[in-house]
Motif scaffolding. Structure first.
Motif, PDB file in Angstrom:
ATOM      1  N   THR A   8       0.848  -1.189   0.000  1.00 46.07           N
ATOM      2  CA  THR A   8       0.000   0.000   0.000  1.00 46.07           C
ATOM      3  C   THR A   8       0.881   1.236   0.000  1.00 46.07           C
ATOM      4  O   THR A   8       2.098   1.159   0.170  1.00 46.07           O
ATOM      5  N   TYR A  22      -4.114   1.073  -2.543  1.00 49.53           N
ATOM      6  CA  TYR A  22      -3.698  -0.327  -2.630  1.00 49.53           C
ATOM      7  C   TYR A  22      -3.128  -0.592  -4.020  1.00 49.53           C
ATOM      8  O   TYR A  22      -3.807  -0.369  -5.031  1.00 49.53           O
ATOM      9  N   ARG A  75      -5.628  -5.075   3.330  1.00 49.97           N
ATOM     10  CA  ARG A  75      -4.889  -5.362   2.093  1.00 49.97           C
ATOM     11  C   ARG A  75      -4.987  -6.832   1.738  1.00 49.97           C
ATOM     12  O   ARG A  75      -5.264  -7.200   0.591  1.00 49.97           O
TER      13      ARG A  75
END
Length: 473
Positions: A8, A22, A75
């Motif tokens: 990220t 992301y 994530r």
């Protein structure tokens, strides 16, 4: 397709507010940076089109700022979500899916739609210059190239456009085939930041019987001939001295069809050759030359000072996966750290005997995509389907993209003119909402797992897998 979101980055929007972006990689290549809310809106649009029951759970919203561990958890969940969604062929082949990825790439690279020229090469170095929009997707570019050199419509999709890298020794190596969810112009510009690349037109099928369809047309036969001569010169296709002498004679006479007929009898005709790499078969850390073609991976391995050859048929591969690793002596985030790519496939060696075989190669992703393409082509032939034609595509579709990615922007224009709405884009209110602060992209190696840990980009089940019966033993 292999999706990953390995890291990220923290960014600021036009108002100065911070947010997390992301970084998404597709087939091992950085593609775009996206915000959580953009992926959430994309998920909501997929629900409307395909139904909630066909989608995996989406990570929940949070109303308070996320801590670093929570960002990492999100994530990982987003990566898993995208991997699962991409495995649904109906969704992955949809305008909604491809439109989202195409627009995300365009915004991430801050690429405004403008008229540009693009150089597309044949394998002999001949250059074709086409006029396109910088945001045109792969199929638009392929069709414009095909139209310019007068490839008949029914044969356009026998060919594809590939990203090729110029190596230090002067040779060219295939990096990958362009996918429809990307703009070749944008992707080429990004690739050239890390080396010299070009776009090359090559045939895009694996079964050499399809050559027969192309032999009776002068244009397509010449394209086959140019590629074949190149592959023989670079020794991707192997020939004896007598065969090479015969080919040279045919070449001098201009007997292209006879040249191709002879070439089709040669070893490794219609294969892609990969650079030397390592495998754990038949012994750990064996040096191997691998070629893909004729529904197989062909291995040439040095064993006891002898070159031994074996083949692994795609119909005997139950599944395969791509894994990213770091050598034990490297640390995460170090300047010289570089991940290793591994392709592992589970192979049916004999009835009730499956064995995992692993290849370590920087071209592992291209090997994986080659396997998938051979499987897709085999299934297509078994089902009696044909290559699609330009007329089969929706022209100027309202692509399924979310706000922040240029809603419903069209990416294909039949007349080659720059549309009025794009010419006036700077005055468009929608454009002012596009995020201008995505920040610099990070390399995939920056935040991948530490030494000896592995990041698995998903298991690909082989729909062409065939068990061994009594007649095979």
């Amino acid at each position: 397709m292999h999706f990953s979101i390995p890291d990220t980055q923290e960014c600021k929007d036009d108002s100065g507010s911070s947010y997390t972006s992301y970084n998404m990689y597709i087939n091992g290549v950085f593609h775009c940076s996206v915000r959580f809310r953009q992926l959430h809106q994309f998920h909501e649009q997929l629900k409307k089109e395909f139904g909630a029951s066909s989608l995996p759970p989406f990570p929940p919203k949070k109303f308070l700022p996320l801590s670093p561990p929570q960002v990492e958890e999100r994530r990982n969940m987003l990566e898993h979500y995208v991997q699962l969604v991409s495995q649904d062929t109906e969704i992955a082949n949809s305008e909604r899916f491809n439109g989202f990825l195409l627009s995300a790439q365009q915004e991430t690279q801050k690429e405004e739609a403008e008229r540009v020229t693009l150089d597309v090469f044949l394998m002999n170095g001949h250059k074709i210059v086409v006029n396109i929009l910088s945001t045109d997707q792969t199929e638009d570019v392929l069709e414009k190239v095909a139209s310019q050199i007068e490839i008949p419509d029914q044969y356009v999709y026998y060919f594809g456009i590939f990203l090729v890298r110029k190596e230090e020794g002067g040779d060219n190596s295939i990096v990958r085939k362009f996918q429809d969810f990307e703009s070749p112009y944008i992707s080429l510009k990004a690739a050239n930041k890390e080396g010299v690349h070009r776009i090359v037109l090559r045939k895009s099928f694996w079964d050499s019987s399809f050559d027969d369809d192309l032999m009776d047309n002068k244009i397509t036969m010449n394209l086959l001939y140019v590629q074949t001569v190149s592959d023989i010169e670079r020794q991707w296709i192997l020939a004896t001295k007598d065969q090479l002498k015969h080919l040279a004679t045919l070449n001098q006479k201009g007997s292209k069809k006879e040249y191709l007929r002879l070439a089709r009898t040669l070893k490794y005709y219609n294969y892609i050759q990969f650079r030397p790499c390592n495998t754990d078969y038949p012994n750990p850390n064996s040096r191997v030359l691998i070629a893909a073609g004729n529904k197989e991976l062909n291995f040439r391995v040095q064993v006891d000072n002898q070159m031994k050859e074996g083949s692994f048929k795609i119909t005997r591969m139950k599944c395969w996966r791509i894994t990213t690793t770091f050598p034990d002596d490297q640390e995460e985030g170090t300047k010289d750290s570089k991940p290793n790519l591994e392709l592992s496939f589970e192979y049916l060696m004999a009835r009730d005997s499956l064995k995992w075989i692993t290849i370590t190669s920087e071209q592992a992703m291209l090997m994986s995509m080659s396997l998938q393409a051979m499987v897709d082509e085999l299934i297509m032939k078994k089902q009696g389907r044909k290559f699609k034609k330009p007329s089969d595509r929706l022209k100027n579709p309202s692509r399924g993209v979310v706000s922040g990615f240029g809603t419903n922007r069209q990416s294909s224009y039949a007349n080659g003119e720059l549309p009025q709405d794009i010419m006036e884009e700077n005055q468009n209110e929608e454009q002012s909402a596009i995020n201008k602060a995505m920040g610099s992209m990070k390399k995939i190696s920056d935040k991948l797992s530490k030494s000896s840990s592995k990041a698995d980009n998903g298991l690909t089940e082989n729909t062409a897998f065939e068990g061994i019966g009594d007649d095979d033993l």
